[in-house]
Design a protein around this motif. Structure first.
Motif, PDB file in Angstrom:
ATOM      1  N   LYS A 221       1.106  -1.224  -0.002  1.00 32.06           N
ATOM      2  CA  LYS A 221       0.030  -0.086  -0.035  1.00 32.06           C
ATOM      3  C   LYS A 221       0.788   1.292   0.173  1.00 32.06           C
ATOM      4  CE  LYS A 221      -2.401   0.971   3.803  1.00 32.06           C
ATOM      5  NZ  LYS A 221      -3.617   0.736   4.691  1.00 32.06           N
ATOM      6  N   HIS A 222       0.508   2.055  -0.890  1.00 29.09           N
ATOM      7  CA  HIS A 222       1.490   3.378  -1.090  1.00 29.09           C
ATOM      8  C   HIS A 222       0.360   4.494  -1.040  1.00 29.09           C
ATOM      9  CE1 HIS A 222       5.158   0.962  -1.970  1.00 29.09           C
ATOM     10  NE2 HIS A 222       4.272   0.008  -2.644  1.00 29.09           N
ATOM     11  N   ASP A 223       1.359   5.613  -0.736  1.00 28.36           N
ATOM     12  CA  ASP A 223       0.698   7.054  -0.952  1.00 28.36           C
ATOM     13  C   ASP A 223       1.500   7.727  -2.266  1.00 28.36           C
ATOM     14  OD1 ASP A 223      -0.382   9.824  -1.395  1.00 28.36           O
ATOM     15  OD2 ASP A 223       0.555  10.342   0.683  1.00 28.36           O
ATOM     16  N   LEU A 224       0.780   7.568  -3.214  1.00 27.51           N
ATOM     17  CA  LEU A 224       1.587   7.817  -4.606  1.00 27.51           C
ATOM     18  C   LEU A 224       1.289   9.203  -5.028  1.00 27.51           C
ATOM     19  CD1 LEU A 224       1.908   4.293  -6.508  1.00 27.51           C
ATOM     20  CD2 LEU A 224       3.564   5.455  -4.837  1.00 27.51           C
ATOM     21  N   VAL A 225       2.297  10.258  -5.158  1.00 27.90           N
ATOM     22  CA  VAL A 225       2.009  11.523  -5.461  1.00 27.90           C
ATOM     23  C   VAL A 225       1.688  11.519  -6.877  1.00 27.90           C
ATOM     24  CG1 VAL A 225       2.908  13.802  -5.708  1.00 27.90           C
ATOM     25  CG2 VAL A 225       3.378  12.723  -3.778  1.00 27.90           C
ATOM     26  N   ILE A 226       2.354  10.859  -7.622  1.00 30.11           N
ATOM     27  CA  ILE A 226       2.117  10.549  -8.983  1.00 30.11           C
ATOM     28  C   ILE A 226       0.619  10.458  -9.427  1.00 30.11           C
ATOM     29  CG2 ILE A 226       2.463   8.275  -9.551  1.00 30.11           C
ATOM     30  CD1 ILE A 226       3.352  11.342 -11.888  1.00 30.11           C
ATOM     31  N   VAL A 227      -0.209   9.681  -8.831  1.00 33.42           N
ATOM     32  CA  VAL A 227      -1.560   9.455  -9.046  1.00 33.42           C
ATOM     33  C   VAL A 227      -2.310  10.809  -8.960  1.00 33.42           C
ATOM     34  CG1 VAL A 227      -3.551   8.146  -8.449  1.00 33.42           C
ATOM     35  CG2 VAL A 227      -1.289   6.941  -8.164  1.00 33.42           C
ATOM     36  N   ARG A 228      -2.139  11.596  -7.927  1.00 34.27           N
ATOM     37  CA  ARG A 228      -2.749  12.877  -7.780  1.00 34.27           C
ATOM     38  C   ARG A 228      -2.394  13.656  -8.883  1.00 34.27           C
ATOM     39  NH1 ARG A 228      -1.563  11.479  -2.561  1.00 34.27           N
ATOM     40  NH2 ARG A 228       0.067  13.218  -2.094  1.00 34.27           N
ATOM     41  N   VAL A 229      -1.061  13.704  -9.336  1.00 36.06           N
ATOM     42  CA  VAL A 229      -0.438  14.417 -10.360  1.00 36.06           C
ATOM     43  C   VAL A 229      -1.200  14.164 -11.637  1.00 36.06           C
ATOM     44  CG1 VAL A 229       1.407  15.118 -12.017  1.00 36.06           C
ATOM     45  CG2 VAL A 229       1.544  14.826  -9.422  1.00 36.06           C
ATOM     46  N   ILE A 230      -1.178  12.762 -11.995  1.00 37.57           N
ATOM     47  CA  ILE A 230      -2.209  12.407 -13.215  1.00 37.57           C
ATOM     48  C   ILE A 230      -3.750  12.928 -13.292  1.00 37.57           C
ATOM     49  CG2 ILE A 230      -3.036  10.407 -14.349  1.00 37.57           C
ATOM     50  CD1 ILE A 230      -0.380   8.851 -13.611  1.00 37.57           C
ATOM     51  N   ALA A 231      -4.283  12.796 -12.121  1.00 36.03           N
ATOM     52  CA  ALA A 231      -5.508  13.056 -11.898  1.00 36.03           C
ATOM     53  C   ALA A 231      -5.974  14.543 -12.088  1.00 36.03           C
ATOM     54  CB  ALA A 231      -6.123  12.617 -10.451  1.00 36.03           C
ATOM     55  N   ARG A 232      -5.056  15.494 -11.685  1.00 35.22           N
ATOM     56  CA  ARG A 232      -5.075  16.869 -11.529  1.00 35.22           C
ATOM     57  C   ARG A 232      -4.899  17.005 -13.176  1.00 35.22           C
ATOM     58  NH1 ARG A 232      -2.780  17.509  -6.435  1.00 35.22           N
ATOM     59  NH2 ARG A 232      -0.607  17.311  -7.255  1.00 35.22           N
ATOM     60  N   TYR A 233      -3.941  16.436 -13.948  1.00 37.04           N
ATOM     61  CA  TYR A 233      -3.780  16.696 -15.387  1.00 37.04           C
ATOM     62  C   TYR A 233      -4.806  16.389 -16.032  1.00 37.04           C
ATOM     63  CZ  TYR A 233      -2.215  15.777 -19.784  1.00 37.04           C
ATOM     64  OH  TYR A 233      -2.145  15.623 -21.581  1.00 37.04           O
ATOM     65  N   LEU A 234      -5.670  15.390 -15.915  1.00 40.08           N
ATOM     66  CA  LEU A 234      -6.787  14.778 -16.525  1.00 40.08           C
ATOM     67  C   LEU A 234      -8.006  15.721 -16.228  1.00 40.08           C
ATOM     68  CD1 LEU A 234      -6.609  10.907 -16.292  1.00 40.08           C
ATOM     69  CD2 LEU A 234      -6.007  12.493 -18.346  1.00 40.08           C
ATOM     70  N   LYS A 235      -8.145  16.212 -14.973  1.00 38.54           N
ATOM     71  CA  LYS A 235      -9.064  17.153 -14.670  1.00 38.54           C
ATOM     72  C   LYS A 235      -8.886  18.359 -15.591  1.00 38.54           C
ATOM     73  CE  LYS A 235     -12.826  18.646 -12.644  1.00 38.54           C
ATOM     74  NZ  LYS A 235     -14.169  18.174 -13.092  1.00 38.54           N
ATOM     75  N   SER A 236      -7.822  18.880 -15.494  1.00 32.27           N
ATOM     76  CA  SER A 236      -7.416  20.357 -16.464  1.00 32.27           C
ATOM     77  C   SER A 236      -7.620  20.155 -17.990  1.00 32.27           C
ATOM     78  CB  SER A 236      -5.896  20.774 -15.968  1.00 32.27           C
ATOM     79  OG  SER A 236      -5.080  19.801 -16.573  1.00 32.27           O
ATOM     80  N   THR A 237      -7.441  19.058 -18.123  1.00 27.42           N
ATOM     81  CA  THR A 237      -7.377  18.795 -19.936  1.00 27.42           C
ATOM     82  C   THR A 237      -8.849  18.083 -20.306  1.00 27.42           C
ATOM     83  OG1 THR A 237      -6.507  16.524 -19.673  1.00 27.42           O
ATOM     84  CG2 THR A 237      -5.188  18.444 -20.422  1.00 27.42           C
ATOM     85  N   VAL A 250      -3.243   3.679  -2.423  1.00 30.83           N
ATOM     86  CA  VAL A 250      -3.436   2.645  -3.545  1.00 30.83           C
ATOM     87  C   VAL A 250      -2.766   1.489  -3.371  1.00 30.83           C
ATOM     88  CG1 VAL A 250      -3.844   4.550  -5.224  1.00 30.83           C
ATOM     89  CG2 VAL A 250      -1.627   3.613  -5.104  1.00 30.83           C
ATOM     90  N   GLN A 251      -3.158   0.206  -3.901  1.00 31.83           N
ATOM     91  CA  GLN A 251      -2.348  -1.014  -3.967  1.00 31.83           C
ATOM     92  C   GLN A 251      -1.558  -1.164  -5.241  1.00 31.83           C
ATOM     93  OE1 GLN A 251      -2.860  -2.537  -0.943  1.00 31.83           O
ATOM     94  NE2 GLN A 251      -1.653  -4.303  -1.334  1.00 31.83           N
ATOM     95  N   LYS A 252      -0.271  -1.233  -4.928  1.00 33.23           N
ATOM     96  CA  LYS A 252       0.669  -1.169  -6.282  1.00 33.23           C
ATOM     97  C   LYS A 252       0.927  -2.686  -6.661  1.00 33.23           C
ATOM     98  CE  LYS A 252       5.101   0.186  -8.202  1.00 33.23           C
ATOM     99  NZ  LYS A 252       6.392   1.171  -8.003  1.00 33.23           N
ATOM    100  N   ILE A 253       0.495  -3.176  -7.791  1.00 26.43           N
ATOM    101  CA  ILE A 253       0.882  -4.433  -8.416  1.00 26.43           C
ATOM    102  C   ILE A 253       1.860  -4.247  -9.401  1.00 26.43           C
ATOM    103  CG2 ILE A 253       0.010  -6.560  -9.208  1.00 26.43           C
ATOM    104  CD1 ILE A 253      -1.232  -5.947  -6.646  1.00 26.43           C
ATOM    105  N   GLY A 254       3.297  -4.733  -9.033  1.00 20.70           N
ATOM    106  CA  GLY A 254       4.223  -4.473 -10.014  1.00 20.70           C
ATOM    107  C   GLY A 254       4.405  -5.857 -11.056  1.00 20.70           C
TER     108      GLY A 254
END
Length: 270
Positions: A221-237, A250-254
């Motif tokens: 389980k991780h708190d990944l900043v990149i997920v929020r960055v992607i979400a904000r980018y998609l909201k803006s576009t 989020v649960q990360k499956i590698g």
């Protein structure tokens, strides 16, 4: 906003290809030259003016009314302006698209956005197999731009995808992200069976996975900043079309560890 409108005359007796039929190309042609463009794939072909009623004047918009799955390569090579389709389209829509917008108010066939490098593709219905996937003779699938699908998509979405973003309101078919090299697929309805086969890099985001390959590993389980960055980018576009943000953790499956294993499937943490 001026532009040309194509109204399909009758049920197609042969497949039609609209590769290269873009606002910028039509703007450089006379009405006579436009009507005589060959859009057939069989021997002898068929003229654009025989398949469609053509109205309007050249501009930055091309509207296609009465679209059917018999029309392939809609938006192929689009570099600027808007192509709007009222109805369905066949295979290879947005093939090698580099800019502009393709709006499909219906369903799309297989290989949507294959080889695209930019622009925005919006499909209100479902899309077929290999959306953003690699076509025969190509090295990669989707190379850039954003694809949004309001329904479900078929198997092997993003096969050998290198860059860009695919957002799906529904669910993916089997094998999403197969051989993926980079980019993001966000499936709001979840992923079908065995996503990420031979995935090297890239990110798959969604609420669930039908089943995982044994070569994918739970990374916790991780708190990944990149997920929020992607979400904000998609909201803006994308505005209201953007997916709802993921939870904080989020649960990360590698995987796929059968290759270099730097890809990731991100699910809501339990």
């Amino acid at each position: 906003m001026s532009g040309i409108t194509l109204r399909f005359k009758a049920p197609a007796t042969e497949r039609i290809t609209l590769a290269g039929i873009t606002p910028s190309k039509l703007a450089a042609l006379s009405s006579h030259e436009t009507a005589n463009l060959n859009v057939g794939i069989e021997k002898g072909g068929i003229a654009l003016g025989d398949a469609f009623d053509i109205s309007g004047s050249s501009g930055d918009t091309l509207t296609i009314e009465g679209g059917t799955p018999a029309i392939d390569f809609v938006g192929g090579g689009l570099d600027s302006g808007t192509i709007r389709v009222v109805g369905d389209v066949g295979a290879f829509a947005a093939r090698s698209m580099s800019g502009g917008k393709l709006e499909i108010r219906g369903n799309a066939g297989d290989f949507l956005a294959s080889g695209a490098t930019g622009g925005f593709i919006q499909v209100s219905g479902n899309a077929g197999d290999n959306i953003g996937g690699v076509a025969t003779g190509d090295r990669f699938g989707l190379l850039g731009g954003t694809v949004w699908v309001g329904g479900n998509i078929g198997a092997r979405a993003g096969d050998k995808m290198r860059r860009g973003t695919i957002v799906v309101r529904g669910k993916t078919g089997t094998g999403a992200g197969s051989r993926m090299i980079g980019g993001t697929i966000w499936a709001e309805g979840g992923f079908g069976a065995e996503p990420g086969l031979m995935m090297r890099r890239g990110t798959l985001i969604g609420p669930s996975v039908e089943s995982l390959l044994p070569t994918f590993v739970d990374c916790g389980k991780h708190d990944l900043v990149i997920v929020r960055v992607i979400a904000r980018y998609l909201k803006s576009t994308l505005g209201d079309l953007a997916p709802k943000p993921m939870p904080l953790f989020v649960q990360k499956i590698g995987g796929d560890t059968a290759t270099i294993g730097r890809g990731e499937i991100l699910l809501p943490a339990a």
